[in-house]
Design an enzyme around this catalytic site. Structure first.
Site, PDB file in Angstrom:
ATOM      1  N   HIS A  19     -71.975  81.894 -21.915  1.00 44.52           N
ATOM      2  CA  HIS A  19     -70.496  81.741 -22.662  1.00 44.52           C
ATOM      3  C   HIS A  19     -69.216  82.093 -21.936  1.00 44.52           C
ATOM      4  O   HIS A  19     -68.462  81.308 -21.917  1.00 44.52           O
ATOM      5  CB  HIS A  19     -70.667  82.651 -24.080  1.00 44.52           C
ATOM      6  CG  HIS A  19     -71.705  82.342 -25.056  1.00 44.52           C
ATOM      7  ND1 HIS A  19     -71.374  81.992 -26.285  1.00 44.52           N
ATOM      8  CD2 HIS A  19     -73.109  82.045 -24.768  1.00 44.52           C
ATOM      9  CE1 HIS A  19     -72.661  81.716 -26.997  1.00 44.52           C
ATOM     10  NE2 HIS A  19     -73.541  81.579 -26.065  1.00 44.52           N
ATOM     11  N   ASP A 124     -65.206  82.182 -29.607  1.00 45.55           N
ATOM     12  CA  ASP A 124     -66.639  81.575 -29.681  1.00 45.55           C
ATOM     13  C   ASP A 124     -67.024  81.316 -30.991  1.00 45.55           C
ATOM     14  O   ASP A 124     -66.949  82.192 -32.016  1.00 45.55           O
ATOM     15  CB  ASP A 124     -67.357  82.806 -28.856  1.00 45.55           C
ATOM     16  CG  ASP A 124     -68.696  82.552 -28.344  1.00 45.55           C
ATOM     17  OD1 ASP A 124     -68.953  82.408 -26.986  1.00 45.55           O
ATOM     18  OD2 ASP A 124     -69.577  82.084 -29.185  1.00 45.55           O
TER      19      ASP A 124
END
Ligand code: UDP
Length: 476
Positions: A19, A124
């Protein structure tokens, strides 16, 4: 005369390698367009970054546009943050991360370097509870989901899958049965290809519920960014847009950044030190002869599976480069096998590799991968065929696309046997080599076309940049 307010985006990744990688690439692309970025890194990861040049590179290259801020991830420093224990990180998001993030926004700590409020938050997609934090403060939130569009869509349909009794999976169910409750995927996904979380025995399972809830919350965001290209996942994207019209497909991000800012050497975004000795080893191998083996940054494998893979590789007779993370094995390390299998003779092992460079090396002919989305995209861009052995999360879906939709490799899902490994390696690098090289070449061309000016990913990135700049005027 009205004062000009700069666009200032907070980029807040889920604090794990994959990520962080893609969100850092996006951050740099935003800086290249004059947008101010505060990258909210976990204390833990920020410390790990001290072994790479990425911190100084970004601060030096974009002194007036880029800033790092740090936040606790709520776990102790010696927590493994991998395997099953990754769930602790998901739990810490709700309990620690989101409340801390809210405090940081309210206190103005995130405004310090640029002297201005954030005008947009890119959060996110596993932390969508933060959408409300932004909303409460009048700051628009765009969600960045670092998985494939198809997996996002499967996650989005978890309520349908539960309602139609397709999950939880029954004992002795036919895992090869096609899934009916994920529109558009009826002829692609079988039960075994559903995201790993769907294998939970109970629909109240924490991981399943968490993924379902966070994904559903996406509809409250200003938009959704996906690290994919239109050409890769048309069907899933069509379906998603029916519910979330504002989708930005801007991937593969690593390649888009390389295209917009070509550098001879780019500092790595790795959290761990890369062992570059493998590059010299690759130089000594024949073209397209090596199988690169890596299971990403989170997977923790059973030692018996490692033994099977090792024997399969050895029996194939082909050279291999294996990334063996120190904390990547459950139970007893298969030290005896590692020694006796002639790892020195036929293979080369490192604890962490410069993966993008490895995949671009002419000696690499195949990738035995856990099918993480970043790894999948990196392999597609480099035109390297894959053998997929998915571990969890989105990887079951990605490997299905590699094996069945794009035909850029073989799906070894749910099988880990030395004979299967040997057979697949020999197909990929031997009998079916030309076929796979041809299909990977076609896919690489398609993906790379999306990156050039006027290409789909390039256009979507420009639209995102423009929208972020417009947001400033709309909300101030
Ligand atoms: N990676 C790397 N060196 C390695 C293994 C992996 O730099 O030795 C990088 C890889 O290039 C990718 C990321 O780590 O960008 C892994 O992300 P992915 O989504 O593939 O899997 P995850 O680690 O999230 O399971």
């Amino acid at each position: 005369m009205a004062l000009e307010i700069p666009s200032h985006v907070i980029v807040f990744p889920f604090p794990v390698q994959g990520h962080v990688n893609s969100m850092l690439k996006l951050s740099e692309l935003l800086c290249l367009s004059g947008i101010h970025v505060t990258f909210l890194n976990s204390d833990h990861n920020h410390c790990l970054f001290s072994t790479s040049d990425i911190r100084s590179y970004l601060l030096y290259r974009y002194p007036d546009l880029f800033n790092f801020a740090t936040i606790s991830d709520g776990l102790s420093d010696d927590h493994p943050r991998s395997g099953n224990r990754i769930k602790d990180l998901f739990k810490a998001i709700e309990i620690t991360l989101i409340p801390l993030f809210k405090d940081m926004l309210i206190s103005g700590r995130l405004n310090l370097k640029f002297g201005c409020f954030p005008t947009c938050i890119i959060i996110d997609g596993t932390m969508c509870s933060a959408i409300n934090v932004g909303k409460d403060m009048g700051i628009p939130v765009i969600v960045f989901r670092t998985i494939s569009a198809s997996c996002f869509w499967a996650f989005f349909n978890i309520p349908n899958l539960i309602e139609s009794n397709e999950i939880p999976l029954k004992d002795n169910c036919d895992m090869d049965k096609y899934v009916e409750s994920v529109p558009g995927m009826e002829k692609i996904l079988r039960l075994r290809d559903l995201p790993g979380f769907c294998r939970a025995a109970d629909s109240s399972d924490f991981g399943l519920q968490m993924m379902m809830n966070q994904t559903q919350l996406t509809i409250n965001a200003h938009g959704l960014i996906l690290n994919t290209a239109e050409e890769l996942e048309e069907e899933a994207l069509t379906q998603i847009r029916r519910l979330i019209p504002n989708v930005y497909t801007i991937g593969p991000l690593h390649a888009l950044l390389n295209y917009r800012l070509p550098l001879t050497t780019r500092p790595s975004t790795s959290l761990w030190e890369e062992d570059r000795s493998c590059m010299a080893w690759l130089d000594s191998q024949h073209p397209r002869s090596v199988i690169y083996v890596s299971f990403g940054s989170i997977a923790v494998m059973k030692s018996e599976d490692i033994v099977e893979i090792l024997h399969g590789l050895e029996n194939s007779g082909r050279p291999f480069l294996w990334v063996f993370r120190p904390n990547s094995v459950h139970g007893v390390w298969p030290v005896r096998e590692l020694g006796s299998i002639g790892v020195k003779k036929q293979g080369y092992m490192v604890e962490w590799a410069p993966q993008e460079e490895v995949l671009a090396h002419p000696s690499v002919g195949g990738f035995l991968t856990h099918s993480g989305w970043n790894s999948t995209l990196e392999s597609l861009v480099s035109g390297v065929p894959m053998i997929c052995w998915p571990y969890f999360g989105d990887q079951q879906v990605n490997s299905r696309f590699v094996g069945e939709v794009w035909k850029t490799g073989l799906d070894m899902k749910d099988l880990c046997d030395r004979k299967v490994v040997e057979k697949m390696v020999n197909e990929l690098l031997g009998v079916k080599k030309d076929m796979f090289l041809e299909s990977t070449k076609v896919m690489a061309k398609l993906v790379n076309k999306s990156l050039v000016m006027g290409g789909t990913s390039s256009n979507h990135l420009d639209r995102l940049i423009n929208d972020i700049k417009v947001i400033v005027n709309k909300f101030n």
